[in-house]
Each structure stands twice: as structure tokens, then as C-alpha cells.
Design a protein around this motif. Structure first.
Motif, PDB file in Angstrom:
ATOM      1  N   UNK A 144       0.860  -1.185   0.000  1.00 17.74           N
ATOM      2  CA  UNK A 144       0.000   0.000   0.000  1.00 17.74           C
ATOM      3  C   UNK A 144       0.888   1.224   0.000  1.00 17.74           C
ATOM      4  N   UNK A 155       1.332   8.083  16.338  1.00 17.47           N
ATOM      5  CA  UNK A 155       2.445   7.328  15.768  1.00 17.47           C
ATOM      6  C   UNK A 155       3.379   6.871  16.872  1.00 17.47           C
ATOM      7  N   UNK A 165       3.294   3.539  17.912  1.00 21.88           N
ATOM      8  CA  UNK A 165       4.009   2.647  17.037  1.00 21.88           C
ATOM      9  C   UNK A 165       3.165   1.552  16.434  1.00 21.88           C
ATOM     10  N   UNK A 166       2.167   1.109  17.092  1.00 23.27           N
ATOM     11  CA  UNK A 166       1.417  -0.039  16.617  1.00 23.27           C
ATOM     12  C   UNK A 166      -0.010   0.331  16.307  1.00 23.27           C
ATOM     13  N   UNK A 167      -0.241   1.551  16.060  1.00 30.41           N
ATOM     14  CA  UNK A 167      -1.595   1.982  15.737  1.00 30.41           C
ATOM     15  C   UNK A 167      -1.836   1.856  14.251  1.00 30.41           C
ATOM     16  N   UNK A 168      -3.065   1.555  13.872  1.00 31.46           N
ATOM     17  CA  UNK A 168      -3.348   1.420  12.457  1.00 31.46           C
ATOM     18  C   UNK A 168      -3.692   2.787  11.860  1.00 31.46           C
ATOM     19  N   UNK A 185      -4.859   6.477  13.541  1.00 29.46           N
ATOM     20  CA  UNK A 185      -3.991   7.639  13.434  1.00 29.46           C
ATOM     21  C   UNK A 185      -4.663   8.761  12.665  1.00 29.46           C
ATOM     22  N   UNK A 219       3.431   9.874   4.414  1.00 30.75           N
ATOM     23  CA  UNK A 219       4.840   9.904   4.764  1.00 30.75           C
ATOM     24  C   UNK A 219       5.312  11.337   4.868  1.00 30.75           C
ATOM     25  N   UNK A 220       6.314  11.525   5.688  1.00 30.08           N
ATOM     26  CA  UNK A 220       6.847  12.880   5.825  1.00 30.08           C
ATOM     27  C   UNK A 220       7.566  13.304   4.555  1.00 30.08           C
ATOM     28  N   UNK A 260      10.620  11.026  13.432  1.00 30.98           N
ATOM     29  CA  UNK A 260       9.794  10.685  14.567  1.00 30.98           C
ATOM     30  C   UNK A 260      10.533   9.655  15.393  1.00 30.98           C
ATOM     31  N   UNK A 272       7.744  -3.946  16.756  1.00 34.75           N
ATOM     32  CA  UNK A 272       6.571  -4.253  15.944  1.00 34.75           C
ATOM     33  C   UNK A 272       6.745  -5.659  15.397  1.00 34.75           C
ATOM     34  N   UNK A 274      -3.235  -6.409   8.956  1.00 35.04           N
ATOM     35  CA  UNK A 274      -2.613  -5.123   8.648  1.00 35.04           C
ATOM     36  C   UNK A 274      -3.441  -3.953   9.159  1.00 35.04           C
ATOM     37  N   UNK A 301      -2.556  -3.900  15.254  1.00 34.89           N
ATOM     38  CA  UNK A 301      -1.675  -2.988  15.969  1.00 34.89           C
ATOM     39  C   UNK A 301      -0.215  -3.404  15.945  1.00 34.89           C
ATOM     40  N   UNK A 302       0.098  -4.505  15.279  1.00 38.60           N
ATOM     41  CA  UNK A 302       1.493  -4.900  15.188  1.00 38.60           C
ATOM     42  C   UNK A 302       2.070  -5.434  16.474  1.00 38.60           C
ATOM     43  N   UNK A 346       1.244  -7.511  12.321  1.00 41.24           N
ATOM     44  CA  UNK A 346       0.915  -7.148  10.944  1.00 41.24           C
ATOM     45  C   UNK A 346       1.134  -8.360  10.036  1.00 41.24           C
ATOM     46  N   UNK A 371       5.664  -4.499   4.740  1.00 41.29           N
ATOM     47  CA  UNK A 371       5.405  -3.163   4.202  1.00 41.29           C
ATOM     48  C   UNK A 371       4.566  -2.337   5.159  1.00 41.29           C
ATOM     49  N   UNK A 372       3.593  -2.968   5.777  1.00 43.54           N
ATOM     50  CA  UNK A 372       2.757  -2.235   6.734  1.00 43.54           C
ATOM     51  C   UNK A 372       3.589  -1.749   7.911  1.00 43.54           C
ATOM     52  N   UNK A 420       5.656   1.138   7.107  1.00 39.78           N
ATOM     53  CA  UNK A 420       4.904   2.380   6.961  1.00 39.78           C
ATOM     54  C   UNK A 420       4.778   3.121   8.289  1.00 39.78           C
ATOM     55  N   UNK A 421       4.709   2.389   9.359  1.00 35.46           N
ATOM     56  CA  UNK A 421       4.459   3.037  10.649  1.00 35.46           C
ATOM     57  C   UNK A 421       5.676   3.095  11.548  1.00 35.46           C
ATOM     58  N   UNK A 425       8.982   3.871  13.424  1.00 37.27           N
ATOM     59  CA  UNK A 425       9.683   5.136  13.648  1.00 37.27           C
ATOM     60  C   UNK A 425      10.990   4.868  14.378  1.00 37.27           C
ATOM     61  N   UNK A 437      12.446   1.853  16.806  1.00 37.09           N
ATOM     62  CA  UNK A 437      11.613   0.656  16.768  1.00 37.09           C
ATOM     63  C   UNK A 437      12.284  -0.445  15.952  1.00 37.09           C
ATOM     64  N   UNK A 451       9.196  -0.509   2.161  1.00 37.78           N
ATOM     65  CA  UNK A 451       9.527   0.886   1.880  1.00 37.78           C
ATOM     66  C   UNK A 451       9.347   1.690   3.161  1.00 37.78           C
ATOM     67  N   UNK A 510       8.782   4.448   5.670  1.00 38.74           N
ATOM     68  CA  UNK A 510       8.202   5.775   5.484  1.00 38.74           C
ATOM     69  C   UNK A 510       8.817   6.810   6.410  1.00 38.74           C
ATOM     70  N   UNK A 511       9.635   6.358   7.307  1.00 41.07           N
ATOM     71  CA  UNK A 511      10.234   7.298   8.259  1.00 41.07           C
ATOM     72  C   UNK A 511      11.712   6.990   8.404  1.00 41.07           C
TER      73      UNK A 511
END
Lengths: 161, 490
Positions: A8, A33, A36-39, A43, A50-51, B33, B43, B52, B55-56, B62, B66-67, B70-71, B73, B76, B90, B92-93
Motif C-alpha cells: 500500500x 504514531x 508505534x502499533x496503531x493502524x 492515526x 509519509x513525511x 519521529x 513491531x 494489517x 496494531x502490530x 501485521x 510493508x505495513x 509504513x508506521x 519510527x 523501533x 519501503x 516511510x520514516x
């Protein structure tokens, strides 16, 4: 076993969101965020952005125009009448395209082209009177020429040609 | 309030400073972050009950890496359960120095990422660690890095990236504008372009202890084990072998690299799988163009060091320096290497090349690359008569003749280095090897440990004849380990 689904990436969303200056949502979503484990739903929709945002792979029409120009330069530079200067110029164009693009795919193929044109130029301009060295340089140039043509083909494919 | 099984996931207590929030809101800075005190540090991915949209956690992991990417930071760790995944991962942070985002298999797990475009794409994100994955069959490069610093890629296997068809080839690792990063202990094999490709200003990176082998385009001689097109990197402790082109190469852009303590052998192409899609000669031979090349090739680059490597049985000149612009000082040092049996024959599959071997010699410096090049303290040998060294346009069948003519290699040795078992890839030194305790430890880049990470050892049975701060360093990639040790470096 295969547990995965399609990635995704949300690339268009990321780009659009950032373009609109919605980065405030990052700050708003930061507390969530941090868990860390929130969907994504927890959020909030904007927090999925993404930043910096994953880059698009798809070249823009302008980039396709640039790639066609680079391809034309390369064809001339690597022809029998090509010179070190013309190869250098083509390399510069390819490198500039690699720097300017936001597409990973365009960047890669343009960078590869620039790299191999740099090597091709050296192979072209270090001609030696020694037969062995001349043969080695010719072989290297021939291999690089195949690579360069491959990069140009890859560029065309990126633009659907 | 913690739920059962979610003890690691304490409530978020993130307190970001107003200035940081404002900066982020305005897009002024990409402040990473980071995990707040007491927040989750792990996670989980894969396993029963995965979701997905979950809450991981360990109990509701997950489903996709990829999921998690994405989250995740800074600070982690993403732990992945055994299985085969098709994600393109990929992040994201970014992480931060000292608190990277870490991706790795769960303890004891075997994780394969198969068939994604890239296994991992680290683009415009820094301080990311990827360890212990198998990435195979990606349609593009197995691991792709762009514009990142503080990346660690360790202990991964990256294989079968791309296809051996023009326009569909792919590198094992493609490292573009990557700085200050570590690439260590990876196996990069059987890809359809070079194993590890370093380009576009990537600098300050350490490539340590990687194995890169059996990489080939299949239709043109161009896949290298480790391919450097960017300056100022260290390549050490690697084993590069059986590649279609050279084992390690520095090409234009790849100035000031340090190539130290590597083993580069049998880069002779594939002799058992003759391909039919070769381009026409002179690119390759008529029956399969995969022919191999040098052990270490430096082409049109300056300021580098090739020190303490073992280079054995490659199809062309073992250590090759050529293509420096005439009149330019190369600033090149070639020292402490063991170079044996290079360019003494062609493999079966290369028999059709226009000229094979294309270049000869255990060490070769072409006529435009002599100025400013220092060659010394190497050990060379040929098991059959042939060209030992090349200096400019002249070939020499003995080191002595080369020394007399060139003035180089005043401390060079021509002798059998007593390698343990080259046919089986064992290039350690045997007792009594003339390579023992005879290197110049002051050579640029000479390391205090060998390719296996073992300390320099003073062999009590050998009189030290080395130079520099330690007179007992051995030539070549491996330090002889005697049963009785008289001195070990701190």
C-alpha cells in the motif's frame, strides 16, 4: 506461505498531501504514531502520509521528453562520428536528468546511463598506440556500448515505447 | 492501561516541542519521529492472527512487512516471523543516529522476500537497518537505496534479481547517494547485473565482509561483484568470485576508494552454462559471452589503494590499473597483495573470445597509468610460464625483470605463497609461506585485522621482514595463524 498483500504505497496521496502543505497532519498524528502499533484509522487519514513520501516510479511527460532528448544525444555520441566531447555532453544531460527527477526508476536508468557514458568516454579517449591496450579499450568500449543501448531501451520502455 | 499481550505497547506519551511541530507543519524540516519514553519498541509481522489493520503487537502482528515499514519510527525494531513475503518494503520514516529503525527476522526465523519490485527500498530515509533477510527474484534491484545516510545492510542474502534480458536486468544492491553507511556480511549472488553497485556520490561507506558471486547479465560482459562508481569508500574482507566481469572494480567516479583485504578469485564467467543470447563478437565469444575479467579492476580512477588482497585465477590481469588520463598522476598504491595464476588461460566457455585472455599479468599498469603509481611488497606467482607483470606496454615474465625495468616492487616477492586449497576457495596461508610477516603495515589502508577478522600475528617461526608499525603483517588477505603465537596486535 505467502502472507503479504499488495504494497500500500499511497504514492499519489503522499505527493498530493505534501504539495498541499498538509504536513501539519504529521504533527497532529505524531502522538498516535508514537504508539508505534496503531493502524491508519486510529492515526487518522492524514497520518498515513509519509513525511517525505515514497517517490513515484512513473515518469512525467516532461521527463519522457527529456529522455528522448538524452537518447538522441547518446545515439550521436556513440556513433562512429562521436567524440569525447559529445559523450561528455550526453553524460551531462543524463546526469542532470537523474538529479532532477523524482521517479526512482527514471533516476536509476539515467544514472546508469551517465555512469556508463563516463566509462565509455574514458575508453574512447585513452586510445593507445599499443595494440594490446587498443584492443582492450575497444573491447571495453564495445561492452559499454551494449550497456548504453540497454539503458536507452530501458528509458524508452519507461515511457511506453 | 495495558491489555494482555500488549505490555510493550504502553500508551503514547509523545511530547513534541512546539517548534518541532510547527517546523513539521510547514514542511521545513524532516525531523525523524522517535519512540517516546515507555512507548513500544517492537513491531511484529507475520504469524497467526495477523492483520494489517491491527496494531502490530505480538498477538496481533501485521501481515506484511510493508505495513510495519509504513508506521515504524526511530528506535523501533520490526521483527518478522518465518515465511515468504511478497512485499516491497519501503520505510516511510527515518531513524536517528543511535536509534535506527531495524528490520530483521524474529529470533530463529527464516524470512524470504520474493518477487517484489525491490525487496527493500530505502529512499530519502536514513538510519535504517536491514539484517538477516533473504531477498530473491525481485523484478528490479534486490535492495535499493537512494539519498540515505546511516544505513546498515547486514547478513542478508540477495539473489536472482531481475532477468538476464536487456532491459530487465537488476543489481543485487543498488546504492545511490548513500553516505556513512555499512554494508556487511551479505551474500549477493546470481543477480542479473553487478552484485553491489555504488554510485552517484555515495561516499564514506564501509563494505565489509560481503560475498558477491555468480552475477551476470548473460548477454554482455559487465556484471561485477562489487562495482564502485563513487568515491571515498572502503571495501574490505569481501570474497568476490565467479562473476561475469571483474571481482571488484572502480570505474570513473570511483576515485579514492580503499580496496583492502579482499579475496577475488575465479572471475572467469560461467563455464558450464553457455548462453545463446550473446551479442556479436568482439563483445563476447561465439558460444557464450560470459568470460570474466580482472580480480580487481581500476579504470580511469585515481587516488585509490589496493592493499593486502588475494587475487587468484582470474581470466584477465589480476590487479589492473588503466585508463587514467595521460599525464595525470594516479596517486595509486598497489601493495601487500598476493596475486597468483591470473590470466594464464581461458575457461572452456571463453574459448571463442577474440583474444583470451584479453590482458595478462598478475599485476598490470597500462601506459597512461604509470605516473604516480606505487607498486610494492606484493607477492606474485605463476604455476605455468606466462606473463607475470605488465608495466606500460611491456610484459615481463618474471618479477625480477619487471623490477629492473620499472623500479617498482623493490620488496616484491615471486614465489609460491602456499595457499591452503585454492580449488576449494581456501586462500589462507600455509606454514612457511613467504607471505608471512613480510608486508608493509604502513601501506595506506593496511588493516590491523585480516579478511577473516583475525588479528595480525607474529609467527615465531618466521623472521620478520615487514615494514611499518608492525613488521609482522602478512601479505594477502589472510593472516597466517600459527599454533604458537608470540605477539598479537591489541
Amino acid at each position: 506461505m505467502n502472507r503479504s498483500s499488495a504494497p500500500s504505497r499511497l504514492r499519489p496521496l503522499a505527493g498530493a498531501a505534501l504539495a498541499l502543505g498538509v504536513a501539519v497532519s504529521v504533527a497532529a498524528g505524531a502522538s498516535a504514531i508514537a504508539g508505534g502499533a496503531t493502524d491508519d484509522a486510529a492515526r487518522g487519514p492524514a497520518a498515513a502520509v509519509s513525511r517525505t513520501g515514497p517517490a513515484s516510479s512513473v515518469p512525467s511527460p516532461a521527463e519522457c521528453t527529456s529522455m528522448r532528448a538524452v537518447a538522441a544525444d547518446v545515439a550521436g555520441a556513440t556513433s562512429a562520428s562521436g567524440t569525447g566531447a559529445s559523450v561528455h555532453a550526453a553524460r551531462g544531460r543524463a546526469a542532470a536528468l537523474a538529479r532532477a527527477t523524482s521517479s526512482d526508476d527514471v533516476r536509476e536508468v539515467a544514472q546508469n546511463l551517465a555512469d556508463d557514458l563516463a566509462a565509455y568516454r574514458v575508453a574512447l579517449t585513452t586510445a593507445s598506440a599499443d595494440p594490446g591496450e587498443a584492443r582492450e579499450a575497444a573491447g571495453r568500449r564495445a561492452d559499454l556500448d551494449v550497456m548504453i543501448r540497454g539503458h536507452v531501451t530501458a528509458m524508452r520502455r519507461l515511457c511506453g515505447h | 492501561m495495558a491489555r494482555p499481550g500488549l505490555r510493550e505497547h504502553a500508551r503514547p506519551r509523545r511530547r513534541r516541542g512546539l517548534a518541532t511541530c510547527v517546523a513539521a507543519a510547514l514542511g521545513l524540516a524532516a525531523v525523524p519521529l522517535a519512540v517516546a519514553e515507555g512507548a513500544v519498541t517492537t513491531l511484529y509481522v507475520g504469524g497467526a492472527g495477523c492483520s494489517d489493520t491491527g496494531s502490530g503487537t505480538a498477538t496481533v502482528p501485521y501481515c506484511t512487512i510493508a505495513k510495519a515499514a509504513k508506521v515504524a519510527i526511530a528506535g523501533q525494531t520490526v521483527l518478522v516471523s518465518s515465511g515468504t513475503y511478497t512485499d516491497e518494503v519501503f520505510p516511510w520514516h527515518s531513524g536517528v543516529s543511535g536509534s535506527p529503525i531495524v528490520f530483521r527476522p524474529a529470533p530463529g526465523a527464516a524470512v524470504t522476500i520474493s518477487g517484489a519490485k525491490h525487496g527493500f527500498t530505502i529512499s530519502n530515509q536514513s538510519w535504517i537497518t536491514v539484517s538477516g533477510f533473504t531477498i530473491q527474484g525481485s523484478t528490479s534491484n534486490g535492495i535499493y537505496v537512494f539519498n540515505a545516510t546511516g544505513v546498515t545492510l547486514s547478513g542478508n542474502t540477495v539473489r536472482t534479481s531481475g532477468k538476464r534480458v536487456s532491459g530487465a536486468t537488476a543489481y543485487g544492491m543498488y546504492l545511490n547517494s548513500m553516505t556513512g553507511s555499512l554494508v556487511q556480511g551479505n551474500l549477493v549472488t546470481d543477480n542479473s547485473a553487478s552484485g553491489i553497485f555504488v554510485t552517484n556520490g555515495s561516499t564514506g561507506n564501509q563494505l565489509l565482509g560481503n560475498e558477491s558471486s555468480w552475477n551476470a547479465y548473460g548477454y554482455v560482459r559487465n556484471a561485477v561483484g562489487i562495482d564502485l562508481r563513487a568515491p571515498g569508500n572502503l571495501v574490505s574482507g569481501s570474497r568476490v568470485h565467479d562473476n561475469e566481469d571483474s571481482g571488484i572494480q572502480s570505474y570513473p567516479g570511483g576515485d579514492r576508494n580503499t580496496i583492502v583485504g579482499n579475496v577475488s578469485y575465479h572471475n572467469m564467467g560461467f563455464t558450464t552454462a553457455v548462453l545463446s543470447n550473446c551479442s556479436a563478437p568482439p563483445t563476447g565469444n561465439t558460444a557464450g559471452c560470459i568470460t570474466g575479467d580482472h580480480g580487481i579492476d581500476d579504470f580511469g580512477v585515481t587516488g585509490s589503494s589496493v592493499v593486502g588482497n588475494t587475487v587468484y585465477g582470474n581470466v584477465s590481469a589480476g590487479i589492473n590499473l588503466e585508463g587514467v588520463a595521460s599525464g595525470t598522476s594516479t596517486g595509486f598504491t598497489i601493495a601487500n597483495n598476493v596475486a597468483v595464476d591470473n590470466a594464464i588461460g581461458c575457461p572452456d566457455g571463453a574459448g571463442g573470445t577474440v583474444k583470451c585472455p584479453r590482458t595478462r599479468g598478475n599485476i598490470r599498469v597500462d601506459s597512461t597509468s604509470q605516473l604516480g603509481t606505487q607498486v610494492d611488497s606484493d607477492l606474485v606467482n605463476l604455476s605455468t610460464a606466462g606473463t607475470m607483470m605488465v608495466w606500460g606496454s611491456t610484459s615481463y615474465t618474471s618479477l625480477a625483470a619487471f623490477r629492473t625495468a620499472s623500479g617498482q616492487e623493490p620488496r616484491g616477492i615471486q614465489a609460491d605463497p602456499r595457499l591452503a586449497d585454492p580449488a576449494r576457495g581456501d586462500f589462507t596461508l600455509g606454514a612457511g609461506s613467504p607471505a608471512v610477516d613480510s608486508a608493509d603495515s604502513g601501506a595506506p589502508g593496511e588493516a590491523t585485522t585480516d579478511a577473516a577478522g583475525q588479528a595480525r600475528v607474529d609467527d615465531p617461526a618466521t623472521v620478520n621482514s615487514g615494514l611499518g608499525p608492525r613488521a609482522y603483517d602478512d601479505r594477502g588477505a589472510y593472516e597466517y595463524q600459527p599454533s604458537t603465537v608470540s605477539q598479537v596486535t591489541p
